[in-house]
Design a protein around this motif. Sequence first.
Motif, short mmCIF file in Angstrom:
data_model
loop_
_atom_site.label_atom_id
_atom_site.label_comp_id
_atom_site.label_asym_id
_atom_site.label_seq_id
_atom_site.Cartn_x
_atom_site.Cartn_y
_atom_site.Cartn_z
N ALA A 1 46.97 12.32 11.37
CA ALA A 1 46.15 12.76 10.24
C ALA A 1 46.91 13.77 9.38
N ASP A 2 47.58 14.72 10.02
CA ASP A 2 48.33 15.73 9.27
C ASP A 2 49.46 15.10 8.46
N SER A 3 50.13 14.11 9.06
CA SER A 3 51.26 13.48 8.41
C SER A 3 50.85 12.62 7.22
N LEU A 4 49.71 11.95 7.34
CA LEU A 4 49.28 10.99 6.31
C LEU A 4 48.25 11.57 5.34
N GLY A 5 47.92 12.84 5.51
CA GLY A 5 46.99 13.48 4.59
C GLY A 5 45.53 13.15 4.83
N LEU A 6 45.18 12.77 6.05
CA LEU A 6 43.78 12.52 6.41
C LEU A 6 43.17 13.82 6.92
N GLY B 1 39.10 9.96 12.78
CA GLY B 1 38.40 9.03 13.68
C GLY B 1 38.37 7.61 13.15
N LEU B 2 38.59 7.42 11.84
CA LEU B 2 38.63 6.08 11.28
C LEU B 2 39.76 5.24 11.87
N ILE B 3 40.81 5.91 12.34
CA ILE B 3 41.94 5.18 12.93
C ILE B 3 41.48 4.43 14.17
#
Length: 404
Positions: free
Chosen positions: A43-48, A54-56
């Motif tokens: 999330a941190d890497s992809l800007g989530l 949790g969508l992942i």
Amino acid sequence: MSSASSASPPTGMPVWLSFLMAAACGLIVANLYYAQPLLGPIADSLGLSRAAAGLIVTATQCAYGAGLLLIVPLSDRVENRGLIVASLVVTAAALAVAAVAPSASLFLAACVVVGLGAVAAQVIVPFAAHLSPEAQRGRVVGNVMSGLLLGIMLARPAASLVADHFGWHAIFGLSAVATLGMALALWRLLPRRQPGGQAGYGELLRSMGRLWLATPVLRLRGFYHACGFAAFSLFWTVVPLHLAAAPIGFSQTQIAWFALAGVAGAIAAPITGRLADRGLARTATPIAMLMMGAAFLIGLVRTAAVGTQVAVLLASAIVLDMGVAASLLLGQRAIFALGAQVRGRLNGLFIAMFFVGGALGSSLGAWMYSVGGWPGACLLGLAMPVLSLVVWLVHTSRTATQPA
């Protein structure tokens, strides 16, 4: 390689082939779980946001559930080796995209494809049942299922350890290479199997509702293992939180090693398969349920010494994993005995049932841990195999034949 029709009686399955199929199942199903312990870094890497991370997991699991109902039924009509290999090639491509995805949207799209492709494992398992004679089916399916269970249990700690040393991208890149290599191995070494069914795709899908209504063994075994997998998912959702909290205070790496030790429970699958081959499924079914219940009772034992408490939790994990592995094997062996022509669809329905149970167990476990702590989570986990045991006892009391 020669064609193997569903009408051709199996004459035996080489041990090396059962281990190859077990390794394939473990490798494939592990792809569903790599992201779970890495949601924060991804999330941190992809800007989530952390909330959106949790969508992942949701995207992967929903795609897997859809694949069980939309792709696995094709194994009753489409040549099985080709279906498996094509699924793995697509999965390898999606994993490669996930490893280098520069945006959250592309990563989520790759997760959807990985979830769909992972249902290849549920084509391999009934394929293994088809290749084995009735007298050896429990042993063969048990061996293959032990590989699948090891994949589930090893995926999270493997992802954590790889990410600690090489970053979160590495596990997806490594799995892409391994999945493509497995696709090539299966193409070279699996026999062809062209099912005898000629129904169209739409008819295959419509027939699943009829199979559900007409197959009480499927409904019962699906319910038993939905309860068991709910307990399994609850435990493995909550125990990392418990291990990380005071007074134990484990690091993520220590939690990963704890999870690795818990895979010892997978040995129950081939053992249970041999018992089922000897006609002992009636006895083994309630024993598996009692083991799962006993695991949570063990987990409730409290000691002052941290080392002893960790040992208690490890014993709980191993006993639970053994009970769940046994329950899964008994369920699949029972439904695979219903006929080669419908094994793919029956397996898809069975896996979808306990997949729903697992999702429910994870969500309820996290909630219960937040309001009732570890004791509350254990009591909720205990209730799940107890419920399946009650249903089994009621069913057994109503029939003089061997229960499902």
